[in-house]
Design an enzyme around this catalytic site. Structure first.
Site, PDB file in Angstrom:
ATOM      1  N   PRO A 159       0.979  -1.258  -0.007  1.00 38.39           N
ATOM      2  CA  PRO A 159      -0.153  -0.067  -0.071  1.00 38.39           C
ATOM      3  C   PRO A 159       0.909   1.263  -0.049  1.00 38.39           C
ATOM      4  CG  PRO A 159      -0.627  -1.364   1.768  1.00 38.39           C
ATOM      5  CD  PRO A 159       0.856  -1.945   1.262  1.00 38.39           C
ATOM      6  N   SER A 229       4.204  16.470   8.579  1.00 37.30           N
ATOM      7  CA  SER A 229       4.334  15.829   6.752  1.00 37.30           C
ATOM      8  C   SER A 229       2.764  16.183   6.616  1.00 37.30           C
ATOM      9  CB  SER A 229       4.471  14.435   6.683  1.00 37.30           C
ATOM     10  OG  SER A 229       3.694  13.604   7.534  1.00 37.30           O
ATOM     11  N   GLU A 231       0.964  17.947   4.752  1.00 42.21           N
ATOM     12  CA  GLU A 231       0.738  18.448   3.467  1.00 42.21           C
ATOM     13  C   GLU A 231       0.814  17.139   2.449  1.00 42.21           C
ATOM     14  OE1 GLU A 231       3.221  22.401   2.548  1.00 42.21           O
ATOM     15  OE2 GLU A 231       4.314  20.957   3.965  1.00 42.21           O
ATOM     16  N   GLU A 293       1.971  -1.286   9.422  1.00 42.34           N
ATOM     17  CA  GLU A 293       2.691  -0.885   8.443  1.00 42.34           C
ATOM     18  C   GLU A 293       2.618  -1.557   7.065  1.00 42.34           C
ATOM     19  OE1 GLU A 293       6.863  -0.660  10.085  1.00 42.34           O
ATOM     20  OE2 GLU A 293       6.160   0.738  11.635  1.00 42.34           O
ATOM     21  N   GLY A 297      -2.986  -5.537   5.627  1.00 38.47           N
ATOM     22  CA  GLY A 297      -3.921  -5.423   4.496  1.00 38.47           C
ATOM     23  C   GLY A 297      -3.863  -3.777   4.402  1.00 38.47           C
ATOM     24  N   VAL A 298      -4.963  -3.501   3.664  1.00 35.36           N
ATOM     25  CA  VAL A 298      -5.062  -2.063   3.066  1.00 35.36           C
ATOM     26  C   VAL A 298      -6.174  -1.640   3.949  1.00 35.36           C
ATOM     27  CG1 VAL A 298      -5.482  -0.417   1.163  1.00 35.36           C
ATOM     28  CG2 VAL A 298      -4.672  -2.721   1.036  1.00 35.36           C
ATOM     29  N   ARG A 440      16.975  19.642   3.842  1.00 34.84           N
ATOM     30  CA  ARG A 440      18.012  18.595   3.380  1.00 34.84           C
ATOM     31  C   ARG A 440      18.406  18.470   2.029  1.00 34.84           C
ATOM     32  NH1 ARG A 440      16.509  12.374   5.048  1.00 34.84           N
ATOM     33  NH2 ARG A 440      14.994  12.797   3.077  1.00 34.84           N
ATOM     34  N   TYR A 503      12.800  14.503  19.637  1.00 32.58           N
ATOM     35  CA  TYR A 503      13.086  14.679  18.183  1.00 32.58           C
ATOM     36  C   TYR A 503      14.592  15.079  17.952  1.00 32.58           C
ATOM     37  CZ  TYR A 503      11.487  15.021  13.374  1.00 32.58           C
ATOM     38  OH  TYR A 503      11.151  14.768  12.038  1.00 32.58           O
TER      39      TYR A 503
HETATM   40  C1  LIG Z   1       9.113  15.718   6.943  1.00 29.78           C
HETATM   41  C2  LIG Z   1       8.499  15.006   7.479  1.00 29.78           C
HETATM   42  C3  LIG Z   1       7.893  15.245   8.663  1.00 29.78           C
HETATM   43  C4  LIG Z   1       6.997  14.017   9.358  1.00 29.78           C
HETATM   44  N1  LIG Z   1       6.302  14.318  10.479  1.00 29.78           N
HETATM   45  C5  LIG Z   1       5.693  13.274  11.043  1.00 29.78           C
HETATM   46  C6  LIG Z   1       4.887  13.835  12.199  1.00 29.78           C
HETATM   47  O1  LIG Z   1       4.862  14.880  12.662  1.00 29.78           O
HETATM   48  N2  LIG Z   1       4.171  12.673  12.904  1.00 29.78           N
HETATM   49  C7  LIG Z   1       4.219  11.598  12.226  1.00 29.78           C
HETATM   50  O2  LIG Z   1       3.551  10.707  13.048  1.00 29.78           O
HETATM   51  N3  LIG Z   1       5.113  11.232  11.250  1.00 29.78           N
HETATM   52  C8  LIG Z   1       5.804  11.991  10.477  1.00 29.78           C
HETATM   53  N4  LIG Z   1       6.442  11.644   9.495  1.00 29.78           N
HETATM   54  C9  LIG Z   1       6.402  10.370   8.995  1.00 29.78           C
HETATM   55  C10 LIG Z   1       5.369  10.056   8.084  1.00 29.78           C
HETATM   56  O3  LIG Z   1       4.839  11.267   7.479  1.00 29.78           O
HETATM   57  C11 LIG Z   1       4.164   9.268   8.703  1.00 29.78           C
HETATM   58  O4  LIG Z   1       4.823   8.072   8.819  1.00 29.78           O
HETATM   59  C12 LIG Z   1       2.951   9.279   8.069  1.00 29.78           C
HETATM   60  O5  LIG Z   1       2.020   8.671   8.691  1.00 29.78           O
HETATM   61  C13 LIG Z   1       3.036   8.201   6.613  1.00 29.78           C
HETATM   62  O6  LIG Z   1       1.944   8.421   5.913  1.00 29.78           O
HETATM   63  P1  LIG Z   1       1.822   8.148   4.265  1.00 29.78           P
HETATM   64  O7  LIG Z   1       0.590   8.565   3.754  1.00 29.78           O
HETATM   65  O8  LIG Z   1       2.855   9.147   3.641  1.00 29.78           O
HETATM   66  O9  LIG Z   1       2.259   6.679   4.109  1.00 29.78           O
HETATM   67  P2  LIG Z   1       3.546   6.024   3.233  1.00 29.78           P
HETATM   68  O10 LIG Z   1       4.543   6.449   3.456  1.00 29.78           O
HETATM   69  O11 LIG Z   1       2.662   6.119   2.063  1.00 29.78           O
HETATM   70  O12 LIG Z   1       3.237   4.550   3.962  1.00 29.78           O
HETATM   71  C14 LIG Z   1       3.828   4.372   5.253  1.00 29.78           C
HETATM   72  C15 LIG Z   1       3.532   2.863   5.717  1.00 29.78           C
HETATM   73  O13 LIG Z   1       2.230   2.640   5.585  1.00 29.78           O
HETATM   74  C16 LIG Z   1       1.479   1.897   4.902  1.00 29.78           C
HETATM   75  N5  LIG Z   1       0.455   2.144   4.512  1.00 29.78           N
HETATM   76  C17 LIG Z   1       0.105   3.583   3.690  1.00 29.78           C
HETATM   77  N6  LIG Z   1      -1.128   3.658   3.664  1.00 29.78           N
HETATM   78  C18 LIG Z   1      -1.817   2.449   3.778  1.00 29.78           C
HETATM   79  C19 LIG Z   1      -3.106   2.128   4.058  1.00 29.78           C
HETATM   80  N7  LIG Z   1      -4.105   2.813   3.425  1.00 29.78           N
HETATM   81  N8  LIG Z   1      -3.264   0.837   4.530  1.00 29.78           N
HETATM   82  C20 LIG Z   1      -2.517   0.170   4.949  1.00 29.78           C
HETATM   83  N9  LIG Z   1      -1.230   0.519   4.960  1.00 29.78           N
HETATM   84  C21 LIG Z   1      -0.866   1.643   4.317  1.00 29.78           C
HETATM   85  C22 LIG Z   1       2.518   1.754   3.811  1.00 29.78           C
HETATM   86  O14 LIG Z   1       2.497   0.475   3.015  1.00 29.78           O
HETATM   87  C23 LIG Z   1       4.040   1.886   4.528  1.00 29.78           C
HETATM   88  O15 LIG Z   1       4.249   0.835   5.147  1.00 29.78           O
HETATM   89  C24 LIG Z   1       7.195  12.667   8.907  1.00 29.78           C
HETATM   90  C25 LIG Z   1       7.693  12.483   7.743  1.00 29.78           C
HETATM   91  C26 LIG Z   1       8.702  13.421   7.129  1.00 29.78           C
HETATM   92  C27 LIG Z   1       9.268  13.195   6.037  1.00 29.78           C
END
Ligand SMILES: Cc1cc2nc3c(=O)[nH]c(=O)nc-3n(C[C@H](O)[C@H](O)[C@H](O)COP(=O)(O)OP(=O)(O)OC[C@H]3O[C@@H](n4cnc5c(N)ncnc54)[C@H](O)[C@@H]3O)c2cc1C
Lengths: 588, 761
Positions: A159, A229, A231, A293, A297-298, A440, A503
């Protein structure tokens, strides 16, 4: 096929950088005056010149602006691994008219998250294994059918939400020989309904944070979940990683916000039969969906709590003479359970960095002090600028509520030698959280590798953990022959009853080091070891993914891991969800 | 204990006499100089306290443009600097103004996370710490004592423990001490490298300073050195014994000494206060903490096996993540001549402490007219606890309990032991050995005397062998070897006689107090006392040779009956010896095979031992001057242990109580000493060293390790009982180690029975 309104385009690389963070139009760059500016027009900082920043990167990180390490040009098809095709699967997929693509750029975009390792590979190397196909479902039933097909033809699924993961979670395992499908949730981005009586909303899992808040705002609501993140990251991603938002003190983390969730697994759909505030029916199935993670599943749909948008949001800041009293004050605020929506304490290194991003060319201390109320100026002037720490605050509520909160916080702070540092200095702090992620890429352009990591830790060990981890990093860098002193900074970014979230930012100038990413990872691993030895957790919110697996078993105990494994093998005997996160899944 | 006390009363007296006028003066001066010179002081700051002294001094008086100064004698080594050492006393001799020195402004480097606090604040912090309040509360709850009551006790404990460091006291003490040191010693050398190392370390990490402990002087010498070189002054762990000494106790306390009881593991309150007191000082880096890992002054001048309590209490701070690391700096302090040489010798023989008397005071004064040569302070490379722990311990195990509960894991305990040993080995390795050690060693093997020329030749020979096994010998330059030896003999004239170019161990004037010794006819013990002085100097160097000596001994013994000794058998005997002498020599009992291989390799490389292609030793070829010498060096130890065994065996049979015979450990040792003495008197044994009580009681401990004796507690008193068959086995093995004197069974039995009766009286 066009993308849906409010979602990322199907071809995300048209809007977002293919090899770095965020929007294509926004970046730090050196302008013709030789100053660093932030380009574009999306952010408050956009278009400003930051005269002190150049000096800061030269002095603090030893950057030589004549020594550039630019990224390789955008990769062309020939440099991207050929897609594996499971023809029976593909033909059924085509028959059922799923939107999909095997375009190399589309696949490459979904091959990575945002760890240093991944970005460095994009800039200078090649991925060994990337998804073979991208599929865009539009609703739960699409997901169910896609998963069925995958099971039928033994195709792996990963996913993909926002792709902002910083744990290597969306990376394809090198050894996966089956066809890998990246299941892109971006088109599942609707708010299905809003229930104003119960203050809940049912939302598709692919919605991106900022879009969710925008749409809810039209109705006068918000979820209040604001990870840095937001946005770019998606609701499904938050659930899958147990995300944490800046304003959790008022709204809660994802586990507090989530009322109901639906997940499609290889065995079928898993969900509860009711949407209730609390339930006592044995182990809570939500708690193994959250943090799974992508290996169970989804996540397709989620019911979240919503809140009316507060009347006022007000920033604030507190200046402390040193980090120690700052931490003591945070602890007291947590003890008195009066933390405002957000309270963060940045150390001196980070404070100085924040000052370097200013557009004024006056001395950083002066411009900082300009933001401080007259009454406190002389006191603050007496602080050592190279020890000062600042706590930034966000208050939300009605005007009266905010006034009461403010008084309480500033009263506590004064017991720890903290002076109110003004609204402006607070606002800057939060504005920076969104642009700081862009820095970065600038750093990488000038041979600096950097990344952040985080942990949660009991209150009594916060200070020691910060000090010891910093020391460990300095020492490991020295021992590995890194010529420039690393930049290490930390902030206490969340408070809880029993501890805090800390952090870290860490980067170094790698000029003269042949394998910077390896060295970086070695140092980061030592730092993690130090964190664990100091009572810290493996992760507060980034998750385990691939890069922290080494410590997973130790963290949850062998039996604990066995239990999680048992759930996996029940839900997904074929290992369709083959991302390989948390622990190495047995190869079938 | 008694001897310590008397010695210290004497010492205290010296200081008083020596500095009477000065103390009075300095009190006045202190005030005056604070008042008048107050701000002038910085300009008075004396240059020599900087490490770059060598540069400063080099560019002094000579103005000619020749690149070699004409006024320097080419053949002499500048005594102020040699081999990376610098003489701390030289500038103090050149600039007579000790007062300006002692009043200098001290600007020391500080630990980067330190918060300034005085000792009063420190004490408050300890009492209010989580750890101590938790313990107080718990004790009060469990014993139903009122809380205030326990708090009072805690305050009292802390009061007795804590130092009251003040710079003014250090200055006053420093003033007296520098005068004494100048009077007693030629040079106090310290390695320059070590100084700058400490200078850097103390800023980065909490530091433990761990000197070897061979004289009372160890206590303050390092503090004075720190004062001189602008390094932070240590807080020093001192044994309770000093605390109550008039004047001295308080003086040490004001200079940073804090007092701990010898055993208090069972006293929870004490233990928690002590742990907190140490750890908070490490945490805040108030002072580097100095302690003696050997636990007590080595009367024998050999290193003692490490005591681990203090070390464990300190390292816990790292195990629990209180501090990023702890840097342990072993320090070797070597004395050309130990102030307490006589006292030590007598103590080892059990000659009772002298009564206070004016005549004794005279003796003390005479100390001041003696020359005690040089002191070498060798600051060893630091041991990083973090580095030592890598891969050996798992710190997250402490995450499930609050850190104020005291507990360390088994692996951590094992690590503490490893580190303890590593410290002692570092100290040993970095000792500076004097010519006198060599002379003592040679004389002990030539008790009938030796001609100067032969002595010179032997010393030269021994020196080169010592060097080749890694000893550092402080050999004066610019003199012939014979001159060196003669001058050394002159300065130790109390213990050696030089007549007609012939050197012998001196006969002693038999003092009255020896006669008072109840136990033993005075004369023999008196002669033994001189002998023992030589023994303790030989001991200063024996660690260098021990593994080679054990190997040589085995070779020599086997060569009497065999041609060839297979590796397996050699190793078996070697291992036996290492185990037997575990308390005698601090060796790594965990890697005996490695020590053995190393020893074998070194001796084959020097050509002293010949090994065939299967690794068996060719015995006849391997009996050389060196192996013989090495073997002889260990003889007294084997003999002494053997004597103890024989004594046990004979008394047990004679008294007819079989296995059940029990005695107090002290009695056993004492009567074994009689046993030896009576055999000496009968002319059946010759070596006075066998009378060494320290050795005999080590032997008891060793037998216990072999299960040849065991302890029994009756009415809260400890007794020793023997398992005769095991003791006999050990005797057999001892015979395989070395050729032991031939003593008729009848004499053994006779002496044993009279001695055991005597001890009962
Ligand atoms: C600059 C920056 C700032 C951040 N700040 C924070 C913060 O303040 N707090 C925080 O918690 N995290 C933060 N993160 C980490 C990240 O944004 C989080 O982990 C976020 O929850 C990931 O969401 P995503 O949609 O981008 O998931 P992805 O990166 O697409 O996926 C992450 C994981 O979740 C799984 N996944 C995604 N969608 C689904 C779905 N619908 N069903 C099942 N599995 C799924 C994927 O397979 C993968 O294993 C940050 C990251 C960055 C780069």
């Amino acid at each position: 096929m066009a993308s849906k309104k409010g979602s990322f385009p199907l071809k995300r690389q048209e809007l977002l950088k293919w090899n770095g963070w965020g929007y294509k139009d926004s970046m730090f760059s050196l302008n013709k005056n030789g100053n660093i500016t932030f380009t574009g027009s999306r952010y408050q900082l956009s278009g400003t010149e930051m005269p002190s920043l150049k000096q800061w990167i030269q002095d603090t990180i030893g950057v030589d602006l004549d020594f550039k390490t630019p990224s390789q040009p955008e990769l062309t098809a020939k440099d991207i691994p050929i897609a594996k095709h499971n023809e029976p699967f593909l033909s059924e997929l085509r028959n059922e008219r799923f939107v999909h693509s095997d375009d190399p750029q589309d696949r490459l975009f979904r091959a990575h998250g945002h760890t240093l390792h991944e970005i460095f590979l994009l800039r200078e190397g090649r991925f060994k294994r990337i998804p073979d196909l991208v599929v865009w479902p539009y609703n739960q039933s699409d997901v169910e059918r896609i998963v069925k097909l995958a099971c039928k033809h033994n195709v792996a699924i990963i996913p993909f939400g926002g792709g902002t993961t910083v744990s290597g979670a969306v990376q394809c395992p090198d050894h996966e020989t089956r066809m890998i499908v990246s299941l892109d949730t971006s088109q599942m981005n609707e708010i299905l309904w809003v229930d104003e009586k119960n203050l809940t909303a049912r939302v598709q899992s692919g919605i991106i944070g900022q879009e969710l808040e925008r749409q809810l705002a039209e109705k006068g609501y918000c979820t209040g979940h604001e990870p840095d993140s937001m946005e770019f990251s998606s609701l499904g991603g938050w659930v899958a990683t147990r995300a944490s938002g800046m304003k959790k003190n008022v709204y809660g983390n994802i586990e507090d916000l989530l009322v109901h969730v639906t997940m499609v697994t290889a065995r079928g759909v898993i969900e509860k039969s009711c949407q209730v505030p609390r339930i006592s029916t044995g182990p809570d199935i939500h708690h193994f969906i959250m943090g799974s993670e992508g290996i169970y599943g989804v996540v397709t749909e989620v019911t979240l709590k919503i809140r009316p948008i507060p009347a006022i949001r007000k920033y604030g800041s507190i200046v402390f003479p040193d980090f120690e009293p700052g931490v003591a004050c945070m602890r007291e605020v947590a003890k008195q359970k009066c933390a405002p929506a957000s309270i963060r304490l940045v150390d001196n290194e980070q404070f100085l960095f924040g000052q370097a991003l200013k557009s004024e060319s006056s001395s950083f201390m002066q411009s900082f002090i300009d933001g401080v109320k007259k009454f406190y100026v002389t006191r603050v002037k007496g602080f050592d600028p190279y020890k000062i720490c600042v706590a930034t605050l966000v208050f939300e509520g009605t005007a009266e509520e905010v006034a009461i909160q403010e008084k309480r916080i500033y009263d506590i702070a004064s017991n720890y030698g903290g002076m109110p540092g003004g609204e402006e200095n607070g606002r800057r702090g939060y504005m920076l959280t969104y642009v700081i992620a862009y820095i970065r890429d600038l750093a990488l352009d000038y041979s600096v590798v950097a990344e952040s990591f985080e942990t949660s830790v009991p209150w009594d060990r916060v200070l020691d953990l910060c000090r010891n981890t910093k020391d460990r990093i300095y020492r490991e860098c020295k021992e590995r022959g890194i010529h420039f002193s690393p930049y290490v900074s930390c902030r206490v970014t969340q408070t809880y009853d029993a501890g805090a979230c800390v952090y870290f930012y860490f980067g170094f100038n790698y000029r003269g080091v042949p394998n910077p990413v390896d060295v970086y990872e070695q140092v980061e691993n030592s730092a993690r070891e130090e964190v664990l030895a100091n009572g810290g957790s493996l992760s507060h919110h980034h998750g385990v993914g691939k890069i922290r697996q080494k410590w997973y078993t130790e963290t949850v105990s062998t039996v604990g891991k066995g239990a999680v494994e048992a759930v996996k093998s029940y839900l997904d005997p074929q290992n369709i969800f083959a991302a390989g996160n948390l622990f190495q899944q047995a190869k079938l | 204990m008694g001897l310590q006390e008397s010695f210290f009363n004497g010492f205290n007296y010296i200081i008083r006499i020596l500095t009477e006028e000065h103390i009075v003066c300095s009190n006045i001066f202190v005030k005056v100089s604070f008042g008048i010179f107050g701000s002038v002081c910085p300009t008075v700051t004396i240059k020599d306290s900087k490490f770059n002294i060598s540069i400063n001094m080099a560019s002094s008086t000579d103005h000619s443009d020749a690149w070699i100064r004409s006024n320097v004698e080419p053949a002499t080594v500048d005594e102020t600097f040699k081999d990376g050492y610098i003489d701390m006393l030289a500038p103090r001799r050149k600039q007579f103004n000790d007062l300006a020195w002692v009043m200098k402004k001290v600007r020391t480097p500080i630990y980067k996370y330190k918060h300034e606090r005085g000792y009063e604040q420190l004490n408050r912090d300890v009492l209010h710490s989580d750890r101590v309040s938790h313990t107080i509360e718990k004790i009060s709850r469990e014993t139903k004592r009122p809380l205030e009551n326990v708090v009072k006790e805690a305050e009292q404990i802390l009061l007795e423990m804590a130092h009251r460091f003040s710079m003014t006291s250090v200055r006053i003490l420093g003033y007296s001490l520098i005068k004494i040191l100048k009077r007693l010693h030629d040079h106090i050398y310290v390695n320059v490298q070590g100084l700058s190392q400490i200078n850097e370390l103390v800023q980065e990490y909490p530091v433990l300073l761990v000197p070897s402990h061979r004289s009372y002087f160890d206590f303050l010498i390092f503090s004075i050195l720190c004062f001189n070189y602008d390094l932070p002054l240590p807080a020093i762990v001192a044994a309770q014994d000093f605390k109550d000494m008039f004047l001295i106790g308080a003086m040490l306390r004001n200079s940073g000494a804090f007092y701990i009881k010898r055993s208090f593991r069972s006293d929870r309150l004490y233990w928690s206060i002590f742990t907190e007191y140490v750890q908070t000082q490490l945490y805040n880096g108030d002072h580097p903490i100095e302690f003696f890992v050997e636990g007590t002054r080595s009367r024998t001048q050999k290193s003692y096996a490490p005591k681990l309590g203090m070390l464990a209490g300190s390292l816990e701070a790292y195990f629990k993540g209180l501090v990023p690391d702890i840097m342990i700096v072993p320090i070797s302090i070597s004395y050309d001549r130990v102030l307490e040489e006589n006292l030590f010798a007598q103590e080892l023989l059990g000659i009772p402490k002298p009564k206070e008397s004016t005549s004794k005071l005279f003796k003390v004064f005479s100390i001041l007219n003696e020359n005690y040569g040089s002191i070498h302070i060798n600051i060893c490379p630091p041991i990083s606890v973090r580095q030592m722990s890598t891969g050996k311990i798992h710190r997250p195990l402490h995450n499930l309990e609050p850190r104020f509960l005291i507990n360390i894991t088994e692996r951590e305990e094992a690590l503490v032991e490893d580190i303890g040993y590593a410290i002692v080995w570092q100290q040993q390795k970095n000792m500076v050995l004097s010519v006198w050690c060599l002379i003592a060693t040679v004389l002990l093997q030539n008790q009938q005397g030796i001609a100067v020329s032969q002595l010179t030749e032997t010393i030269r020979w021994l020196k080169s062998h010592a060097n080749s096994v890694g000893a550092y010998i402080d050999w004066p330059g610019g003199m012939t070897d014979e001159e060196v030896i003669l001058s050394c003999i002159t300065s130790h004239r109390h213990y050696v006689d030089l007549k007609d170019d012939y050197v012998t161990i001196a006969a002693v004037e038999h003092g009255d107090r020896l006669a008072k010794s109840k136990h033993i006819a005075g004369d023999a013990l008196a002669d033994a006392a001189t002998h023992m002085v030589l023994v303790i100097y030989r001991n200063q160097l024996i660690h260098v040779f021990v593994p080679y000596s054990i190997l040589s001994m085995i070779i020599l013994r086997a060569s009497k009956t065999l041609q060839i000794l297979p590796r397996g058998e050699t190793l078996r005997l070697f291992t036996f010896a290492v185990k037997l002498f575990a308390k005698e020599f601090v060796l790594d009992h965990k890697s005996v095979a490695q020590i053995f291989d190393n020893a074998l390799q070194v001796l084959t490389h020097t050509g002293d031992v010949i090994v065939d292609y299967e690794g068996s030793i060719m015995l006849t070829e391997s009996v050389t001057r060196f192996t013989t010498f090495l073997s002889n060096m260990l003889m007294p130890f084997v003999c002494g242990y053997w004597m103890l065994c024989e004594y046990i065996v004979h008394t047990t049979i004679d008294i007819g109580m079989g296995k059940e015979t029990v005695v107090r450990p002290k009695e056993l040792v004492r009567s074994a000493q009689y046993f030896v003495l009576s055999l000496i008197k009968e002319g059946l044994l010759a070596d006075f060293e066998l009378l060494n009580l320290d050795m005999l009681s080590n032997a008891v401990v060793s037998l216990k390790h072999f299960n040849a004796v065991y302890y029994e507690t009756r009415n809260e008193e400890r007794f020793v009982a023997a398992r005769i068959p095991v003791v006999r086995e050990i005797i057999r093995d001892l015979h395989c180690l070395s050729e032991l004197p031939n003593i008729p069974e009848e004499n053994l039995r006779q002496s044993a029975s009279t001695s055991s009766l005597k001890a009962k009286l």
